[in-house]
Scaffold this active site. Structure first.
Site, PDB file in Angstrom:
ATOM      1  N   ARG A 114     -84.908  53.096   6.560  1.00 31.33           N
ATOM      2  CA  ARG A 114     -83.823  51.871   6.439  1.00 31.33           C
ATOM      3  C   ARG A 114     -83.110  52.444   5.062  1.00 31.33           C
ATOM      4  O   ARG A 114     -82.613  51.020   4.626  1.00 31.33           O
ATOM      5  CB  ARG A 114     -85.049  50.585   6.019  1.00 31.33           C
ATOM      6  CG  ARG A 114     -85.838  50.357   7.172  1.00 31.33           C
ATOM      7  CD  ARG A 114     -86.495  48.847   7.149  1.00 31.33           C
ATOM      8  NE  ARG A 114     -87.187  48.556   8.251  1.00 31.33           N
ATOM      9  CZ  ARG A 114     -88.417  48.763   8.330  1.00 31.33           C
ATOM     10  NH1 ARG A 114     -89.038  49.526   7.507  1.00 31.33           N
ATOM     11  NH2 ARG A 114     -88.813  48.409   9.575  1.00 31.33           N
ATOM     12  N   LYS A 136     -67.813  54.346   5.811  1.00 34.04           N
ATOM     13  CA  LYS A 136     -67.737  54.143   7.233  1.00 34.04           C
ATOM     14  C   LYS A 136     -68.568  55.448   7.558  1.00 34.04           C
ATOM     15  O   LYS A 136     -68.182  56.665   7.367  1.00 34.04           O
ATOM     16  CB  LYS A 136     -66.545  54.064   7.778  1.00 34.04           C
ATOM     17  CG  LYS A 136     -65.972  52.658   7.856  1.00 34.04           C
ATOM     18  CD  LYS A 136     -64.484  52.685   8.797  1.00 34.04           C
ATOM     19  CE  LYS A 136     -64.071  51.330   8.919  1.00 34.04           C
ATOM     20  NZ  LYS A 136     -62.703  51.432   9.830  1.00 34.04           N
ATOM     21  N   GLU A 178     -53.536  62.033   7.807  1.00 37.65           N
ATOM     22  CA  GLU A 178     -53.969  60.878   7.091  1.00 37.65           C
ATOM     23  C   GLU A 178     -53.091  60.749   5.833  1.00 37.65           C
ATOM     24  O   GLU A 178     -53.120  59.472   5.196  1.00 37.65           O
ATOM     25  CB  GLU A 178     -55.535  61.065   6.715  1.00 37.65           C
ATOM     26  CG  GLU A 178     -56.396  61.001   8.156  1.00 37.65           C
ATOM     27  CD  GLU A 178     -56.810  59.787   8.616  1.00 37.65           C
ATOM     28  OE1 GLU A 178     -56.220  58.692   8.228  1.00 37.65           O
ATOM     29  OE2 GLU A 178     -57.373  59.695   9.689  1.00 37.65           O
ATOM     30  N   LYS A 220     -57.252  54.205  -0.980  1.00 37.31           N
ATOM     31  CA  LYS A 220     -58.353  53.608  -0.149  1.00 37.31           C
ATOM     32  C   LYS A 220     -59.382  52.802  -0.898  1.00 37.31           C
ATOM     33  O   LYS A 220     -59.856  51.880  -0.506  1.00 37.31           O
ATOM     34  CB  LYS A 220     -59.060  54.723   0.774  1.00 37.31           C
ATOM     35  CG  LYS A 220     -59.897  54.473   1.638  1.00 37.31           C
ATOM     36  CD  LYS A 220     -60.332  55.454   2.626  1.00 37.31           C
ATOM     37  CE  LYS A 220     -61.352  54.986   3.607  1.00 37.31           C
ATOM     38  NZ  LYS A 220     -61.744  56.068   4.822  1.00 37.31           N
ATOM     39  N   GLU A 230     -64.472  45.787   6.439  1.00 39.94           N
ATOM     40  CA  GLU A 230     -63.144  45.542   7.385  1.00 39.94           C
ATOM     41  C   GLU A 230     -63.197  44.278   7.980  1.00 39.94           C
ATOM     42  O   GLU A 230     -63.027  44.037   9.279  1.00 39.94           O
ATOM     43  CB  GLU A 230     -63.252  46.761   8.488  1.00 39.94           C
ATOM     44  CG  GLU A 230     -61.819  46.963   9.299  1.00 39.94           C
ATOM     45  CD  GLU A 230     -61.806  48.140  10.112  1.00 39.94           C
ATOM     46  OE1 GLU A 230     -61.848  48.126  11.217  1.00 39.94           O
ATOM     47  OE2 GLU A 230     -62.112  49.088   9.626  1.00 39.94           O
ATOM     48  N   ARG A 234     -58.722  45.959   5.424  1.00 38.31           N
ATOM     49  CA  ARG A 234     -59.036  47.401   5.719  1.00 38.31           C
ATOM     50  C   ARG A 234     -58.825  47.901   7.061  1.00 38.31           C
ATOM     51  O   ARG A 234     -58.563  49.037   7.114  1.00 38.31           O
ATOM     52  CB  ARG A 234     -60.679  47.616   5.342  1.00 38.31           C
ATOM     53  CG  ARG A 234     -61.072  49.010   5.292  1.00 38.31           C
ATOM     54  CD  ARG A 234     -62.557  49.189   5.234  1.00 38.31           C
ATOM     55  NE  ARG A 234     -62.942  50.723   5.250  1.00 38.31           N
ATOM     56  CZ  ARG A 234     -64.174  51.041   4.719  1.00 38.31           C
ATOM     57  NH1 ARG A 234     -64.908  50.350   4.186  1.00 38.31           N
ATOM     58  NH2 ARG A 234     -64.082  52.551   5.081  1.00 38.31           N
ATOM     59  N   ASN A 238     -56.439  51.734  10.063  1.00 37.28           N
ATOM     60  CA  ASN A 238     -56.386  52.073  11.286  1.00 37.28           C
ATOM     61  C   ASN A 238     -55.199  52.468  12.041  1.00 37.28           C
ATOM     62  O   ASN A 238     -54.964  52.658  13.128  1.00 37.28           O
ATOM     63  CB  ASN A 238     -57.434  51.106  12.130  1.00 37.28           C
ATOM     64  CG  ASN A 238     -58.864  51.179  11.904  1.00 37.28           C
ATOM     65  OD1 ASN A 238     -59.407  52.411  11.878  1.00 37.28           O
ATOM     66  ND2 ASN A 238     -59.343  50.286  11.389  1.00 37.28           N
ATOM     67  N   HIS A 241     -54.703  54.734  14.973  1.00 39.20           N
ATOM     68  CA  HIS A 241     -55.990  55.131  15.482  1.00 39.20           C
ATOM     69  C   HIS A 241     -56.329  54.554  16.628  1.00 39.20           C
ATOM     70  O   HIS A 241     -57.082  55.115  17.532  1.00 39.20           O
ATOM     71  CB  HIS A 241     -57.092  54.606  14.141  1.00 39.20           C
ATOM     72  CG  HIS A 241     -57.084  55.529  13.088  1.00 39.20           C
ATOM     73  ND1 HIS A 241     -55.899  55.772  12.357  1.00 39.20           N
ATOM     74  CD2 HIS A 241     -58.216  56.518  12.769  1.00 39.20           C
ATOM     75  CE1 HIS A 241     -56.485  56.696  11.229  1.00 39.20           C
ATOM     76  NE2 HIS A 241     -57.521  57.036  11.609  1.00 39.20           N
ATOM     77  N   HIS A 245     -57.488  57.578  18.740  1.00 38.89           N
ATOM     78  CA  HIS A 245     -58.933  57.511  19.433  1.00 38.89           C
ATOM     79  C   HIS A 245     -58.881  57.549  21.060  1.00 38.89           C
ATOM     80  O   HIS A 245     -59.592  58.403  21.678  1.00 38.89           O
ATOM     81  CB  HIS A 245     -59.648  56.307  18.945  1.00 38.89           C
ATOM     82  CG  HIS A 245     -60.056  56.304  17.484  1.00 38.89           C
ATOM     83  ND1 HIS A 245     -60.906  55.227  16.855  1.00 38.89           N
ATOM     84  CD2 HIS A 245     -59.901  57.134  16.777  1.00 38.89           C
ATOM     85  CE1 HIS A 245     -60.808  55.547  15.726  1.00 38.89           C
ATOM     86  NE2 HIS A 245     -60.586  56.703  15.530  1.00 38.89           N
ATOM     87  N   HIS A 258     -58.927  64.985  15.423  1.00 34.23           N
ATOM     88  CA  HIS A 258     -58.495  63.840  14.833  1.00 34.23           C
ATOM     89  C   HIS A 258     -57.141  63.430  14.339  1.00 34.23           C
ATOM     90  O   HIS A 258     -56.451  62.588  14.601  1.00 34.23           O
ATOM     91  CB  HIS A 258     -59.659  63.229  14.094  1.00 34.23           C
ATOM     92  CG  HIS A 258     -59.462  61.874  13.549  1.00 34.23           C
ATOM     93  ND1 HIS A 258     -59.571  60.784  14.323  1.00 34.23           N
ATOM     94  CD2 HIS A 258     -59.139  61.199  12.212  1.00 34.23           C
ATOM     95  CE1 HIS A 258     -59.438  59.654  13.665  1.00 34.23           C
ATOM     96  NE2 HIS A 258     -59.191  60.263  12.410  1.00 34.23           N
TER      97      HIS A 258
END
Length: 351
Positions: A114, A136, A178, A220, A230, A234, A238, A241, A245, A258
């Site tokens: 956990r 993330k 990026e 960032k 997000e 935030r 993306n 993206h 993606h 990527h």
């Protein structure tokens, strides 16, 4: 050394940017149990150096290199290793590698017993300027990228610019996507700086790289401190993206890097922005030129049509109430989350 602080109250942490591997605070250096997660490409280069940061000799596990291995199977392999070695809640996990290793290790850290501590030691440009910062973590699914994961902040991020000298040129270029992203979404002046220093960047001059990486990390960190999970701002990170993606998934994870897919995605976002009257054709050309300058692709793969994008975009994490949402550019250096893009409009612009 240059420092950036990610301000998240009790979960705040530093980003240290240097030419070597920074010393750790005693709370981390003296950890009783340490497991370094890396891959067969990075480990021979840096495992011994990073192991030397700790008082107690770390154990390590290697995961195959590449986006194709950012899976639930790899996630389970790491969990099984921790259980077999009798690791407890005191274990400190260390992600030594690029974005795949960072995402995998962080997701394991979020789930093992956990939640346990973890440290980011990113070795690729993409992970140094983006994926190692902000918490993330995720693995891919055949139906979508990063669809299974959690938010888990690291204890610290240690960035050594020296690792970029062993990075293949294609991987370095992918990281620059990026970097350009940050300029496009929030700092047009930074885009000018990047173009002015493009030669030094491509020659990997350490002082210029350190400035560039610090600027991206600061941008960032500021956004994450305001919107950690997000819920709003935030999502602007993306940019490119949603399209990118889809390219990665359709072409097969690892066939397109990527950053390469995101570069094309940003050009597509710029063209969609121009269609709405926000950017000029000159602005779109400037986006393409900046990406091309850093050896990145700017056109959609030949085998992809807009119909191939739609199934992936409809399951994108930004989808809300069944509506696709895109990050577009009202101006260079300014981004906005848009929820009224229709399939008909996409067909009109890209069909």
């Amino acid at each position: 050394m240059q420092k950036v602080e990610v301000q998240l109250g009790q979960r705040s942490y530093p980003i240290d940017i240097d030419t070597g591997f920074s010393a750790l605070p005693a709370t981390l250096a003296n950890a009783r149990q340490v497991v370094i997660v890396s891959n067969p490409t990075v480990a021979p280069l840096y495992l011994a150096k990073v192991s030397g940061l700790f008082s107690n000799p770390p154990q390590h596990i290697l995961i195959e290199d590449g986006e194709a291995f950012k899976t639930l199977a790899s996630f389970e392999t790491i969990l099984s290793f921790l259980l077999e070695k009798g690791m407890s809640r005191d274990v400190l996990l260390v992600a030594l590698g690029g974005g795949v290793i960072g995402d995998l290790t962080g997701f394991v850290a979020a789930c093992f017993q956990r939640g346990v501590r973890f440290l980011q030691v990113p070795t690729s440009l993409l992970s140094q300027v983006d994926s190692s910062v902000g918490g993330k973590t995720a693995v891919n699914h055949p139906l979508g990228k990063n669809m299974i994961g959690a938010f888990k902040q690291p204890e610290q991020v240690i960035i050594s610019t020296s690792t970029l000298t062993t990075l293949p040129p294609r991987e370095f270029a992918a990281g620059m996507a990026e970097v350009v992203k940050y300029a496009l979404l929030g700092d047009a002046g930074f885009l000018t700086w990047l173009m002015q220093h493009s030669e030094q960047i491509c020659l990997q001059q350490s002082d210029i790289l350190a400035q560039m990486i610090r600027h991206c990390c600061q941008m960032k960190a500021d956004i994450v401190s305001r919107d950690e999970t997000e819920q709003g701002e935030r999502a602007l990170l993306n940019l490119g993206h949603t399209f990118g993606h889809a390219i990665e998934a359709f072409m097969g994870y690892g066939n397109w890097l990527h950053g390469e897919a995101v570069a094309v995605g940003m050009v597509m976002a710029a063209k969609l922005s121009a269609h709405r009257g926000w950017l000029s054709e000159r602005d779109v050309a400037k986006v393409s030129s900046a990406l091309h300058c850093f050896q990145l692709p700017v056109t959609v793969p030949d085998k992809m049509k807009i119909a191939d994008f739609l199934p992936y975009m409809k399951t994108d994490k930004k989808v809300k109430n069944g509506q696709m949402r895109f990050v577009l550019l009202p101006a260079l250096g300014q981004a906005s989350l848009v929820a009224d893009v229709t399939e008909a409009e996409l067909q009109q612009v890209f069909g």
